[in-house]
Scaffold this active site. Structure first.
Site, PDB file in Angstrom:
ATOM      1  N   LYS A   1     -77.232  33.869 -33.977  1.00 41.87           N
ATOM      2  CA  LYS A   1     -77.218  34.470 -35.312  1.00 41.87           C
ATOM      3  C   LYS A   1     -77.319  35.980 -35.163  1.00 41.87           C
ATOM      4  O   LYS A   1     -77.846  36.496 -34.165  1.00 41.87           O
ATOM      5  CB  LYS A   1     -78.394  33.963 -36.151  1.00 41.87           C
ATOM      6  CG  LYS A   1     -78.181  34.091 -37.653  1.00 41.87           C
ATOM      7  CD  LYS A   1     -77.207  33.055 -38.179  1.00 41.87           C
ATOM      8  CE  LYS A   1     -77.064  33.151 -39.701  1.00 41.87           C
ATOM      9  NZ  LYS A   1     -76.204  32.074 -40.231  1.00 41.87           N
TER      10      LYS A   1
ATOM     11  N   ASN B   1     -71.198  31.988 -52.600  1.00 46.31           N
ATOM     12  CA  ASN B   1     -70.144  31.118 -52.097  1.00 46.31           C
ATOM     13  C   ASN B   1     -70.571  29.657 -52.012  1.00 46.31           C
ATOM     14  O   ASN B   1     -69.870  28.756 -52.479  1.00 46.31           O
ATOM     15  CB  ASN B   1     -69.722  31.634 -50.719  1.00 46.31           C
ATOM     16  CG  ASN B   1     -68.557  30.872 -50.141  1.00 46.31           C
ATOM     17  OD1 ASN B   1     -67.463  30.958 -50.657  1.00 46.31           O
ATOM     18  ND2 ASN B   1     -68.785  30.137 -49.083  1.00 46.31           N
TER      19      ASN B   1
ATOM     20  N   LYS C   1     -78.104  22.545 -35.957  1.00 43.78           N
ATOM     21  CA  LYS C   1     -77.019  22.373 -36.927  1.00 43.78           C
ATOM     22  C   LYS C   1     -75.680  22.234 -36.211  1.00 43.78           C
ATOM     23  O   LYS C   1     -74.878  21.338 -36.509  1.00 43.78           O
ATOM     24  CB  LYS C   1     -76.973  23.574 -37.886  1.00 43.78           C
ATOM     25  CG  LYS C   1     -75.893  23.481 -38.953  1.00 43.78           C
ATOM     26  CD  LYS C   1     -75.724  24.774 -39.712  1.00 43.78           C
ATOM     27  CE  LYS C   1     -76.970  25.212 -40.412  1.00 43.78           C
ATOM     28  NZ  LYS C   1     -76.745  26.398 -41.273  1.00 43.78           N
TER      29      LYS C   1
ATOM     30  N   GLY D   1     -69.292  34.806 -41.025  1.00 44.31           N
ATOM     31  CA  GLY D   1     -69.893  35.408 -42.205  1.00 44.31           C
ATOM     32  C   GLY D   1     -71.228  34.769 -42.543  1.00 44.31           C
ATOM     33  O   GLY D   1     -71.614  33.746 -41.998  1.00 44.31           O
ATOM     34  N   ASP D   2     -71.947  35.394 -43.451  1.00 43.26           N
ATOM     35  CA  ASP D   2     -73.211  34.875 -43.964  1.00 43.26           C
ATOM     36  C   ASP D   2     -73.476  35.673 -45.237  1.00 43.26           C
ATOM     37  O   ASP D   2     -72.553  36.303 -45.785  1.00 43.26           O
ATOM     38  CB  ASP D   2     -74.338  35.040 -42.929  1.00 43.26           C
ATOM     39  CG  ASP D   2     -75.585  34.221 -43.270  1.00 43.26           C
ATOM     40  OD1 ASP D   2     -75.567  33.012 -42.985  1.00 43.26           O
ATOM     41  OD2 ASP D   2     -76.547  34.768 -43.818  1.00 43.26           O
TER      42      ASP D   2
ATOM     43  N   LYS E   1     -72.667  30.435 -31.635  1.00 38.72           N
ATOM     44  CA  LYS E   1     -71.939  30.425 -32.902  1.00 38.72           C
ATOM     45  C   LYS E   1     -72.936  30.557 -34.036  1.00 38.72           C
ATOM     46  O   LYS E   1     -73.907  29.801 -34.121  1.00 38.72           O
ATOM     47  CB  LYS E   1     -71.160  29.111 -33.057  1.00 38.72           C
ATOM     48  CG  LYS E   1     -70.266  29.071 -34.282  1.00 38.72           C
ATOM     49  CD  LYS E   1     -68.924  29.680 -33.976  1.00 38.72           C
ATOM     50  CE  LYS E   1     -68.087  29.893 -35.231  1.00 38.72           C
ATOM     51  NZ  LYS E   1     -68.473  31.083 -36.004  1.00 38.72           N
TER      52      LYS E   1
END
Length: 444
Positions: free
Chosen positions: A126, A240, A114, A165-166, A90
């Site tokens: 990632k 964001n 994390k 998203g990133d 994830k």
């Protein structure tokens, strides 16, 4: 040479050009020494640290797409699946010209810990591409996303790897990516998070990282007989994370006086106008100069300078390695009480050490900004159950997760004799969970 030093040397030798990845590994493994030294033989025999610092797989591929002028463009893309000991891989997809393998590996490595800290069953991964969405038409974005997903779809799935998203990957990009996945696979599943509310997205996902950051900071301050109410806060970034961190900080009684983008920063002693900031950055996608043009109380400065402002709490929410040693010295000189990372590894190792040595309460991103991935995991749960929770339900779950993260990292640090060292606490708490799962599952 001890086990930790052996693995650090191994990582440096095998990844000589990957500065960001080596920095992340050094920071994590350095703080794991107290744990490893208690049972070094066991960890060494199972090669836990070698397995933890070596991705399960690294996928590199090209993305060819056609721009509006009819020219074919080619970009480099990556998906690093780092560790799935506690759940499916994830982690987000970053679209930015700076993206390379080192950045994706550092982000994926951080994501292991994390995700473990959230208490939810998700592993670390990632991905991303050196594609720049800025200045592209919607048709060009769609063309890129469809080509990108055509290759990525071979390696992901709702129970295998769930991207999100990133930087550069917002609701528009997630929509195009999801549409192409569905088209290719012929199935409707929760393979991406950050989706629109109309097709399986979760309420609070947009706000999650920024809100979660403030829920943790609020818990931190309460635990140290302090409060957000009446505090001055400086924030970097205007994306964001920064926007919703500013919003929640002000809801909790603080005054946020700065924000920044890639060209400069704003100082607004009256307090950042969140509605105006959202209009400028989310609606118009404009520069912060437009904020200043409409806000008489504010001033705009070119370049880097957010951390020069006198503040009680500093929240770096822009990008990696943005807060340097000189900035840390300014913050300490100005009497900063706490620094909590809203971005991934925004503080250099030297700056982190300086802040900690001078009594600043410092919380690393793997704990402080875990709210985003936590709500992504909650979105996965809703997708699996074919349910949609209310904003209040999801927000309350997020708040509970962030409060629990703070308590866990606090306890982990205290257990090893390093009270209030939240970097060590976060790394140890995340590591112990992942290592235990790896041990239970044998060598694979």
């Amino acid at each position: 040479m001890g086990y930790v030093d052996e693995v650090l040397a191994r990582v440096a030798k095998q990844n000589p050009e990957q500065a960001e990845f080596k920095q992340a590994v050094e920071e994590v493994l350095g703080s794991l020494r107290p744990v490893i030294e208690r049972d070094e033989e066991k960890y060494r025999k199972q090669a836990i640290l070698e397995r933890l610092t070596t991705p399960d797989r690294q996928i590199l591929f090209r993305v060819a797409w056609v721009d509006d002028a009819g020219q074919t463009q080619v970009n480099n893309a990556y998906r690093v699946q780092f560790n799935n000991a506690i759940g499916p891989y994830k982690g987000g997809l970053r679209l930015h010209p700076s993206v390379d393998l080192s950045i994706i590996k550092f982000l994926g490595f951080e994501q292991i810990f994390k995700n473990a800290l959230t208490g939810l069953p998700i592993g670390g991964g990632k991905g991303g591409c050196d594609f720049d969405p800025k200045g592209k038409s919607d048709r060009e974005i769609m063309a890129f996303c469809q080509s990108f997903m055509t290759e990525l779809a071979k390696y992901i799935g709702a129970d295998m790897d769930v991207p999100a998203g990133d930087i550069g990957t917002g609701a528009r990009e997630i929509g195009y990516l999801f549409g192409q996945y569905k088209r290719l696979k012929g199935v409707y599943e929760g393979v991406l998070t950050g989706k629109g509310l109309e097709y399986g997205g979760s309420l609070v996902r947009t706000e999650a990282t920024g809100y979660g950051l403030l829920y943790l900071v609020d818990e931190l301050l309460k635990d140290h007989a302090q409060s957000l109410r009446g505090k001055t806060v400086t924030v970097s970034g205007a994306g964001n994370v920064a926007i919703y961190a500013i919003k929640k900080a002000q809801e909790l009684g603080a005054k946020v006086v700065t924000c920044s983008d890639s060209t400069g920063w704003v100082y607004d002693p009256a307090g950042i106008d969140v509605a105006l900031l959202q209009e400028v950055k989310e609606v118009k996608r404009a520069r912060l100069t437009e904020y200043v043009a409409k806000r008489a109380s504010s001033k705009y400065y070119e370049g880097h300078g957010v951390w020069s402002v006198k503040t009680d709490i500093a929240l770096p929410c822009a990008t990696q390695n943005e807060l340097h040693l000189a900035d840390a010295k300014q913050l300490v000189e100005n009497g900063v009480l706490a620094v909590a990372e809203g971005a991934n590894m925004p503080t250099t190792l030297e700056a982190t050490k300086y802040l900690q040595e001078h009594g600043v309460l410092f919380v690393p991103g793997k704990a402080a900004n875990a709210g985003g991935v936590a709500v992504s995991a909650l979105e996965m749960s809703q997708n699996s159950e074919r349910l949609s929770w209310t904003f209040e339900q999801t927000d309350e779950k997020l708040k509970e997760i962030m409060q629990k993260i703070y308590q866990n990292i606090k306890q982990a640090a205290k257990e090893y004799g390093f009270e209030d060292d939240f970097v060590l606490g976060a790394n140890i708490a995340g590591f112990k969970k992942v290592a235990a799962a790896m041990e239970a599952q044998g060598i694979y």
